[in-house]
Design a protein around this motif. Structure first.
Motif, short mmCIF file in Angstrom:
data_model
loop_
_atom_site.label_atom_id
_atom_site.label_comp_id
_atom_site.label_asym_id
_atom_site.label_seq_id
_atom_site.Cartn_x
_atom_site.Cartn_y
_atom_site.Cartn_z
N SER A 121 -5.39 -4.73 -4.62
CA SER A 121 -4.14 -3.90 -5.24
C SER A 121 -3.60 -2.59 -4.10
N GLY A 122 -4.28 -3.05 -2.97
CA GLY A 122 -3.69 -2.10 -2.06
C GLY A 122 -4.64 -0.74 -1.69
N GLN A 123 -4.03 0.25 -1.26
CA GLN A 123 -4.74 1.51 -0.97
C GLN A 123 -5.06 2.14 -2.29
N ILE A 124 -6.22 2.42 -2.37
CA ILE A 124 -6.98 3.47 -3.30
C ILE A 124 -6.93 4.92 -2.71
N GLN B 218 3.42 -10.52 -7.72
CA GLN B 218 3.02 -9.45 -8.49
C GLN B 218 2.66 -8.11 -7.51
N GLY B 219 2.90 -8.53 -6.21
CA GLY B 219 2.64 -7.40 -5.29
C GLY B 219 1.14 -7.35 -4.92
N LEU B 220 0.47 -8.23 -5.21
CA LEU B 220 -1.08 -8.36 -5.27
C LEU B 220 -1.56 -9.03 -3.90
N VAL B 221 -2.83 -9.00 -3.43
CA VAL B 221 -3.75 -9.72 -2.49
C VAL B 221 -3.25 -9.57 -1.15
N ASN C 289 1.02 -7.65 2.99
CA ASN C 289 2.41 -7.35 3.33
C ASN C 289 3.18 -7.21 2.03
N ARG C 290 2.41 -6.77 0.92
CA ARG C 290 3.16 -6.51 -0.27
C ARG C 290 4.48 -5.82 -0.21
N LEU C 291 5.40 -6.26 -1.03
CA LEU C 291 6.65 -5.58 -0.75
C LEU C 291 7.13 -4.47 -1.90
N PHE C 292 5.87 -4.60 -2.88
CA PHE C 292 6.21 -3.64 -3.87
C PHE C 292 4.85 -3.64 -4.74
N HIS C 293 4.47 -2.75 -5.56
CA HIS C 293 3.39 -2.54 -6.58
C HIS C 293 3.97 -2.76 -7.84
N LYS C 294 4.03 -3.92 -8.47
CA LYS C 294 4.61 -4.08 -9.83
C LYS C 294 4.19 -3.33 -10.86
N ASP C 295 2.85 -2.99 -10.82
CA ASP C 295 2.30 -2.05 -12.03
C ASP C 295 2.92 -0.57 -11.82
#
Length: 632
Positions: free
Chosen positions: A195-198, A412-415, A418-424
């Motif tokens: 999910s990227g940075q916490i 979903q912008g996961l895993v 290089n995610r382009l967005f955070h869908k949540d």
């Protein structure tokens, strides 16, 4: 590498973060095993699970010796459990359940050791608390559900335990340090971070508590009947774990334990079994389906371990009864009969489950991922989507370095980092607008593993959908690719695999093939097949295969309703093959679509309602159709 296997391999190799709650202890150990100087990276991380499973068997054996006071019974129990279908399946893939069993077995052994001793030392209390904390750093929900047995075993030591609560709490906190490491690691944005940075304690708590999985763990369309079906499924699975007749010893041992073991041990074992099966079913509230079974079936592993103990009780009592019956008979060698019975239990369990778990030559996931990547144009963008493709494609692309020219994303912008967005963190419309803009501005080909509702058009090659921002069509474009065709034909010719997740993927791939070939036949592309009827009876003989043909025929400019009706009749007999409720509901929805296209609105409405009965969810397309017909 389907389901979570590929993700754990990726997280281990790149020292990354897996899906919530993160499983930091397992990924840390996985990273260490990637340095093992033999085999592929997948083999090395799989080796970790095998190693953990073996260590768990050692501590389980030590615990069984204390329960039965007989090494032969303890040995039988451990071998039977190690060859049980679900435990064996988890010992050969990258998954967290063998680590959970190891920690449970260590704690079980320590508790039995304390029972034998007269006093409880501070060191032993601290060590138990520390190990328990490590267990929470792996799979905290299952460990907590497994805790009743520890409570009952130590119930007579509570006064001594109370003295050490402050220091025990400190040691438990030390066991939770892997979560702190996960928090710090996320800030560095590793290559694999679910999910990227916490960035805050609240986000860390949300991640560890699996808050994002709330809708998955508790399905809107689930009801009491789903729970009851899961309860029956667990009992059925239990009956198949220990060979042809192991379940009889389990049942007999369950009854006999109340006369053979201390009551607190019996109550502890029973409560742990119930907590890991029936209570968990009611807490999760999942939809019951083949897909739901496949997810849930690994959760009761601790319950199966408890059942193995009951099996041991049953074997011990049976041997005692045989000894009483044949004592003094010189023609009967009780020891030989006992050894033969124990050997038979082990061998029948092994032979019953080897067909599901001997996977030395299984390259399903890697073969699929390679086929997908090699079907793409040079320097393309590929959006992955779910457990069937993220792990396999991620592993083959990022670790085996196949098609390094491809840029891999997750829809979903996961895993991937290089995610382009955070869908949540976006609305559905914002997410779609972002993807539309990305496709329009991309200077290379853009592909999706699963169909994405795009306002212009897609071309489909049997494995991936290519988005086109240059032209607009009112239907998908079908492109024949000889490499994809060879791959899909080989999948179909080999038949369905034994492994559950591969079997579901197999049906999905057949549906892709049928959708492609039907499209090629309808719109005059090559190659030409004799007839759609022949295709449906041969290559597309499965439920999803026929559904994909019907779906496409209904969207043709001049639908062949006679052919559609014939296909619907033959498809209804295959509805049991549906992997999910949504797939089963699709059959009735398509019946409604056919009726609606024939101006039979009332009949269509009945089918739409039937579809909603099967899958009561707003994402069911029949919901919109019902609303539309009511307006008319």
């Amino acid at each position: 590498m389907l389901e979570d296997d590929g993700l754990f391999i990726l997280a281990s190799y790149f020292n990354g973060i897996a899906h919530p709650p993160g499983y930091p202890l397992y990924t840390l150990l996985g990273k260490l095993f990637t340095f093992f100087p033999y085999g592929s990276i997948a083999f090395r991380v799989h080796l970790l699970s095998a190693f953990l499973a073996s260590c768990a068997c050692i501590f389980f054996w030590l615990s069984c010796i204390k329960i039965f006071n007989q090494k032969i019974i303890a040995t039988v129990v451990v071998f039977v459990f190690s060859f049980s279908e679900v435990y064996w399946s988890q010992a050969i893939i990258a998954e967290v359940y063998t680590l959970n069993i190891l920690i449970f077995s260590i704690l079980l052994y320590l508790c039995f050791s304390i029972i034998e001793g007269q006093s409880l030392s501070r060191a032993k209390t601290c060590f138990i608390a520390f190990v328990y904390g490590l267990g929470l750093s792996n799979h905290w929900p299952l460990l907590m559900l497994s805790s009743p047995v520890f409570v009952f075993l130590l119930s007579q030591k509570w006064r001594q335990i109370a003295k050490y609560i402050p220091i025990a709490f400190l040691c438990l906190t030390l066991g939770l340090l892997p979560y702190l490491w996960m928090f710090v690691l996320s800030l560095t944005e590793p290559e694999i971070s679910f999910s990227g940075q916490i960035t805050s304690i609240s986000e860390l708590w949300s991640y560890i508590s699996r808050e994002t999985y709330r809708n998955i763990d508790s399905a809107v369309s689930s009801d009491i009947y789903d729970r009851l079906k899961f309860c029956w499924f667990v009992l059925t699975e239990l009956s198949q774990q220990f060979g042809s007749f192991g379940i009889y010893f389990v049942v007999f041992g369950f009854i006999a334990q109340w006369y053979c073991l201390p009551k607190r041990i019996c109550i502890g074992l029973l409560s742990t079994f119930i907590f890991n099966t029936f209570l968990l079913i009611f807490l999760l509230n999942n939809e019951y389906s083949y897909f739901g079974e496949s997810i849930f079936r690994v959760y009761p592993l601790v319950a199966y371990l408890v059942a193995a103990i009951w099996l041991g009780v049953g074997v011990k009592v049976v041997l005692q009864i045989l000894t009483l019956i044949f004592v003094g008979n010189p023609d009967i060698n009780i020891k030989t009969i006992s050894l033969m019975l124990c050997f038979l239990l082990i061998v029948t369990t092994l032979l019953s489950n080897i067909k599901y778990n001997y996977r030395a030559t299984d390259n399903w996931a890697e073969y699929y991922a390679s086929a997908v990547l090699n079907s793409l144009e040079k320097d393309s963008f590929l959006f992955t989507s779910d457990d069937f493709n993220v792990g396999p494609i991620g592993y083959v692309h990022k670790i085996k370095n196949i098609r390094s020219d491809i840029e891999l994303y997750n829809i979903q912008g996961l895993v991937f980092s290089n995610r382009l967005f955070h869908k949540d963190k976006m609305t559905e419309n914002e997410w779609r607008k972002f993807l539309y803009a990305f496709i329009s501005n991309a200077d290379h080909h853009v592909y999706f593993v699963d169909e994405f509702e795009y306002r212009k058009s897609f071309s489909f090659n049997g494995l991936v959908y290519q988005a086109s921002s240059q032209t607009s069509y009112d239907r998908s474009i079908f492109k024949y690719n000889s490499l994809v065709d060879d791959y899909l034909i080989s999948v179909i010719s080999n038949g369905p695999p034994n492994h559950r997740w591969e079997k579901m993927h197999y049906h999905k791939l057949i549906a892709n093939y049928c959708y492609l070939i039907t499209g090629l036949m309808l719109y005059g592309e090559s190659p030409q097949y004799e007839s759609i009827e022949g295709l449906a009876e041969n290559e597309c003989h499965t439920y999803l295969g026929k559904i994909s043909i019907i779906n496409l025929l209904l969207h043709d400019e001049q639908p062949n309703f006679s052919l559609i009706d014939d296909l619907l009749v033959s498809t209804e007999m295959l509805i049991g093959e549906a992997n999910t409720k949504s797939e089963a509901a699709l059959f009735y929805h398509l019946q409604g679509e056919s009726s609606y296209a024939n101006n039979q609105s009332e009949r269509a409405l009945d089918f739409y309602h039937e579809s909603m009965k099967v899958w009561r969810h707003l994402d069911n397309p029949s919901a919109k159709k019902i609303a539309l017909l009511k307006k008319e």
